[in-house]
Design a protein around this motif. Sequence first.
Motif, PDB file in Angstrom:
ATOM      1  N   SER A 115      55.410  24.547  16.493  1.00 25.65           N
ATOM      2  CA  SER A 115      55.623  25.061  15.132  1.00 25.65           C
ATOM      3  C   SER A 115      55.014  26.445  14.927  1.00 25.65           C
ATOM      4  CB  SER A 115      55.022  24.099  14.096  1.00 25.65           C
ATOM      5  OG  SER A 115      55.708  22.867  14.084  1.00 25.65           O
ATOM      6  N   SER A 116      54.143  26.876  15.825  1.00 28.35           N
ATOM      7  CA  SER A 116      53.484  28.170  15.659  1.00 28.35           C
ATOM      8  C   SER A 116      54.506  29.298  15.625  1.00 28.35           C
ATOM      9  CB  SER A 116      52.493  28.424  16.792  1.00 28.35           C
ATOM     10  OG  SER A 116      51.273  27.767  16.544  1.00 28.35           O
ATOM     11  N   ALA A 117      54.246  30.272  14.763  1.00 28.04           N
ATOM     12  CA  ALA A 117      55.104  31.450  14.670  1.00 28.04           C
ATOM     13  C   ALA A 117      54.290  32.609  14.110  1.00 28.04           C
ATOM     14  CB  ALA A 117      56.311  31.179  13.783  1.00 28.04           C
ATOM     15  N   LEU A 118      54.484  33.775  14.674  1.00 22.18           N
ATOM     16  CA  LEU A 118      53.816  34.990  14.207  1.00 22.18           C
ATOM     17  C   LEU A 118      54.833  36.127  14.200  1.00 22.18           C
ATOM     18  CD1 LEU A 118      51.324  36.757  13.489  1.00 22.18           C
ATOM     19  CD2 LEU A 118      50.909  36.978  15.958  1.00 22.18           C
ATOM     20  N   PHE A 119      55.061  36.698  13.009  1.00 25.75           N
ATOM     21  CA  PHE A 119      55.961  37.829  12.841  1.00 25.75           C
ATOM     22  C   PHE A 119      55.173  39.004  12.277  1.00 25.75           C
ATOM     23  CE2 PHE A 119      58.433  33.976  12.248  1.00 25.75           C
ATOM     24  CZ  PHE A 119      59.628  34.213  12.917  1.00 25.75           C
ATOM     25  N   ARG A 120      55.578  40.206  12.645  1.00 25.07           N
ATOM     26  CA  ARG A 120      54.984  41.381  12.024  1.00 25.07           C
ATOM     27  C   ARG A 120      56.042  42.467  11.866  1.00 25.07           C
ATOM     28  NH1 ARG A 120      56.644  44.667  15.350  1.00 25.07           N
ATOM     29  NH2 ARG A 120      55.586  45.430  17.221  1.00 25.07           N
ATOM     30  N   ARG A 121      55.830  43.298  10.858  1.00 21.62           N
ATOM     31  CA  ARG A 121      56.696  44.450  10.614  1.00 21.62           C
ATOM     32  C   ARG A 121      55.888  45.719  10.787  1.00 21.62           C
ATOM     33  NH1 ARG A 121      57.592  47.382   6.059  1.00 21.62           N
ATOM     34  NH2 ARG A 121      56.592  45.832   4.700  1.00 21.62           N
ATOM     35  N   LEU A 122      56.437  46.683  11.494  1.00 28.75           N
ATOM     36  CA  LEU A 122      55.776  47.967  11.659  1.00 28.75           C
ATOM     37  C   LEU A 122      55.867  48.766  10.370  1.00 28.75           C
ATOM     38  CD1 LEU A 122      57.074  48.969  15.206  1.00 28.75           C
ATOM     39  CD2 LEU A 122      54.785  48.136  14.616  1.00 28.75           C
ATOM     40  N   GLN A 123      54.844  49.576  10.110  1.00 29.58           N
ATOM     41  CA  GLN A 123      54.839  50.391   8.911  1.00 29.58           C
ATOM     42  C   GLN A 123      56.023  51.358   8.935  1.00 29.58           C
ATOM     43  OE1 GLN A 123      51.003  51.996   8.060  1.00 29.58           O
ATOM     44  NE2 GLN A 123      51.674  53.155   6.274  1.00 29.58           N
ATOM     45  N   GLY A 124      56.749  51.429   7.831  1.00 32.55           N
ATOM     46  CA  GLY A 124      57.901  52.301   7.739  1.00 32.55           C
ATOM     47  C   GLY A 124      59.192  51.672   8.217  1.00 32.55           C
ATOM     48  N   LYS A 125      59.114  50.485   8.806  1.00 28.25           N
ATOM     49  CA  LYS A 125      60.300  49.780   9.274  1.00 28.25           C
ATOM     50  C   LYS A 125      60.695  48.700   8.267  1.00 28.25           C
ATOM     51  CE  LYS A 125      60.383  52.096  13.136  1.00 28.25           C
ATOM     52  NZ  LYS A 125      61.463  53.068  13.441  1.00 28.25           N
ATOM     53  N   LYS A 126      61.918  48.177   8.420  1.00 28.18           N
ATOM     54  CA  LYS A 126      62.417  47.179   7.479  1.00 28.18           C
ATOM     55  C   LYS A 126      62.491  45.774   8.066  1.00 28.18           C
ATOM     56  CE  LYS A 126      65.222  50.444   4.805  1.00 28.18           C
ATOM     57  NZ  LYS A 126      66.588  50.765   4.297  1.00 28.18           N
ATOM     58  N   THR A 127      62.447  45.673   9.396  1.00 23.74           N
ATOM     59  CA  THR A 127      62.724  44.395  10.045  1.00 23.74           C
ATOM     60  C   THR A 127      61.469  43.759  10.613  1.00 23.74           C
ATOM     61  OG1 THR A 127      64.920  45.228  10.638  1.00 23.74           O
ATOM     62  CG2 THR A 127      64.150  43.242  11.781  1.00 23.74           C
ATOM     63  N   LEU A 128      61.294  42.476  10.342  1.00 22.50           N
ATOM     64  CA  LEU A 128      60.219  41.717  10.973  1.00 22.50           C
ATOM     65  C   LEU A 128      60.545  41.486  12.435  1.00 22.50           C
ATOM     66  CD1 LEU A 128      59.516  38.940   8.329  1.00 22.50           C
ATOM     67  CD2 LEU A 128      57.819  40.574   9.150  1.00 22.50           C
ATOM     68  N   ALA A 185      57.957  41.452   3.595  1.00 25.00           N
ATOM     69  CA  ALA A 185      56.781  40.914   4.290  1.00 25.00           C
ATOM     70  C   ALA A 185      56.360  41.821   5.442  1.00 25.00           C
ATOM     71  CB  ALA A 185      57.078  39.512   4.816  1.00 25.00           C
ATOM     72  N   ALA A 186      55.058  42.019   5.570  1.00 28.45           N
ATOM     73  CA  ALA A 186      54.511  42.771   6.700  1.00 28.45           C
ATOM     74  C   ALA A 186      54.041  41.841   7.805  1.00 28.45           C
ATOM     75  CB  ALA A 186      53.352  43.648   6.242  1.00 28.45           C
ATOM     76  N   VAL A 187      53.555  40.658   7.423  1.00 28.64           N
ATOM     77  CA  VAL A 187      53.106  39.633   8.369  1.00 28.64           C
ATOM     78  C   VAL A 187      53.543  38.277   7.842  1.00 28.64           C
ATOM     79  CG1 VAL A 187      51.116  38.488   9.447  1.00 28.64           C
ATOM     80  CG2 VAL A 187      51.102  40.970   9.144  1.00 28.64           C
ATOM     81  N   VAL A 188      54.032  37.422   8.734  1.00 28.17           N
ATOM     82  CA  VAL A 188      54.400  36.055   8.371  1.00 28.17           C
ATOM     83  C   VAL A 188      53.911  35.112   9.465  1.00 28.17           C
ATOM     84  CG1 VAL A 188      56.270  34.428   7.873  1.00 28.17           C
ATOM     85  CG2 VAL A 188      56.458  36.806   7.106  1.00 28.17           C
ATOM     86  N   ILE A 189      53.319  33.982   9.058  1.00 32.71           N
ATOM     87  CA  ILE A 189      52.924  32.939  10.006  1.00 32.71           C
ATOM     88  C   ILE A 189      53.474  31.600   9.526  1.00 32.71           C
ATOM     89  CG2 ILE A 189      50.813  34.064  10.840  1.00 32.71           C
ATOM     90  CD1 ILE A 189      49.227  32.291   8.876  1.00 32.71           C
ATOM     91  N   ASN A 190      53.559  30.641  10.439  1.00 35.04           N
ATOM     92  CA  ASN A 190      53.926  29.275  10.054  1.00 35.04           C
ATOM     93  C   ASN A 190      52.832  28.683   9.176  1.00 35.04           C
ATOM     94  OD1 ASN A 190      52.473  29.311  12.774  1.00 35.04           O
ATOM     95  ND2 ASN A 190      52.215  27.189  12.142  1.00 35.04           N
ATOM     96  N   GLY A 191      53.190  27.646   8.427  1.00 31.60           N
ATOM     97  CA  GLY A 191      52.238  27.100   7.472  1.00 31.60           C
ATOM     98  C   GLY A 191      51.897  25.646   7.664  1.00 31.60           C
ATOM     99  N   SER A 192      52.403  24.793   6.776  1.00 27.08           N
ATOM    100  CA  SER A 192      51.976  23.398   6.693  1.00 27.08           C
ATOM    101  C   SER A 192      52.493  22.548   7.841  1.00 27.08           C
ATOM    102  CB  SER A 192      52.495  22.779   5.383  1.00 27.08           C
ATOM    103  OG  SER A 192      52.081  23.512   4.258  1.00 27.08           O
ATOM    104  N   GLY A 193      51.754  21.465   8.105  1.00 26.86           N
ATOM    105  CA  GLY A 193      52.309  20.379   8.886  1.00 26.86           C
ATOM    106  C   GLY A 193      53.312  19.625   8.037  1.00 26.86           C
ATOM    107  N   TYR A 194      54.088  18.770   8.654  1.00 24.84           N
ATOM    108  CA  TYR A 194      55.153  18.112   7.901  1.00 24.84           C
ATOM    109  C   TYR A 194      55.435  16.726   8.474  1.00 24.84           C
ATOM    110  CZ  TYR A 194      57.785  19.957  11.880  1.00 24.84           C
ATOM    111  OH  TYR A 194      58.203  20.263  13.143  1.00 24.84           O
ATOM    112  N   VAL A 195      56.244  15.972   7.719  1.00 26.15           N
ATOM    113  CA  VAL A 195      56.659  14.635   8.124  1.00 26.15           C
ATOM    114  C   VAL A 195      58.157  14.690   8.414  1.00 26.15           C
ATOM    115  CG1 VAL A 195      56.695  12.192   7.503  1.00 26.15           C
ATOM    116  CG2 VAL A 195      54.915  13.696   6.557  1.00 26.15           C
ATOM    117  N   SER A 196      58.567  14.079   9.512  1.00 25.31           N
ATOM    118  CA  SER A 196      59.976  14.053   9.906  1.00 25.31           C
ATOM    119  C   SER A 196      60.193  12.845  10.802  1.00 25.31           C
ATOM    120  CB  SER A 196      60.349  15.335  10.656  1.00 25.31           C
ATOM    121  OG  SER A 196      59.774  15.338  11.958  1.00 25.31           O
ATOM    122  N   PRO A 197      61.441  12.526  11.137  1.00 25.22           N
ATOM    123  CA  PRO A 197      61.658  11.431  12.089  1.00 25.22           C
ATOM    124  C   PRO A 197      60.972  11.668  13.428  1.00 25.22           C
ATOM    125  CG  PRO A 197      63.687  11.949  10.926  1.00 25.22           C
ATOM    126  CD  PRO A 197      62.698  13.013  10.538  1.00 25.22           C
TER     127      PRO A 197
END
Length: 284
Positions: A253-266, A93-105
């Motif tokens: 719940s918000s989250a934003l990840f990115r990976r630099l080009q040529g790198k392996k780690t988000l 993955a080069a970019v990852v964000i949080n997604g759906s809302g959810y139901v929990s206690p």
Amino acid sequence: MKKTLALLLLLCLLPLGGAAEEAEYKITKRKTLTTYDTETLKYTLENFRLNGTECYLTTIWVADPARQIKKAISPWHQKLAKAEELAKQIKGAAVVINGSGYVSPTYPEIPDNYPGTSADYYYTPLGSITVVDGQVYRNLEGVPYYGLTLEADGLHMYVGADNEEVLSHEPIQTWSFYEGCPMALNGQSLVDEDWTFATHRYIRTIIAKGREENTYYLLTGTSIHGLTLVEANQFLEGEYHPEWVYDLDGGPSSALFRRLQGKKTLKLIYGAGQRIVDVMGFVE
């Protein structure tokens, strides 16, 4: 002379559209943090303040959305997962964000038209349809679908659609939140300005479909003041004129990840403050 006077009078009566539009939102301290450019994926990550709130905007293009947009989900009906754990499940993955809302206690509310009780939906996404990697996990018959699907040609937004219609398009993945989370469609705002959730300032994760093929905008509004859905719509429409805009889960719940080009780690850019139900990732 009469025509000239009439024109002057008309101009005086018209609203000063340019000034009014500029007053709708204010962008300051805008800068580019990261660029990524390959044959199959390109993204630009920007940082700026929108009406005083620090924001991140990721403009991303993928050559083949059906292959390159991925979903990772927490164990169905068992528990939520850390955003970092879900992000790592999306290989490359080069970019990852949080997604759906959810139901929990902690967040037990479900729409009135959902059958059963809140506990029936614990640790699962909101939405009358849930599809993961082409497998239908949920289909609440007679409950309209409000949310996103990933289909052969990319992401689509549905606003109160019949479930059979949605499933007829053979969605690969789905992401959903509240019924009021479709924000705009073809330039028309869908935001209910009487809805407190929409008009109060919160941390936001918002996705929009660009007019250019296979282009998406990911807007992350941080905890400094926060953003209303109205402000986010004004900004995205004013800058990009998207086909549609959708509010994914936000707050802690918000989250934003990115990976630099040529790198392996988000790398975490913002958020990931609490466990969540799923994420959306973009791979090469």
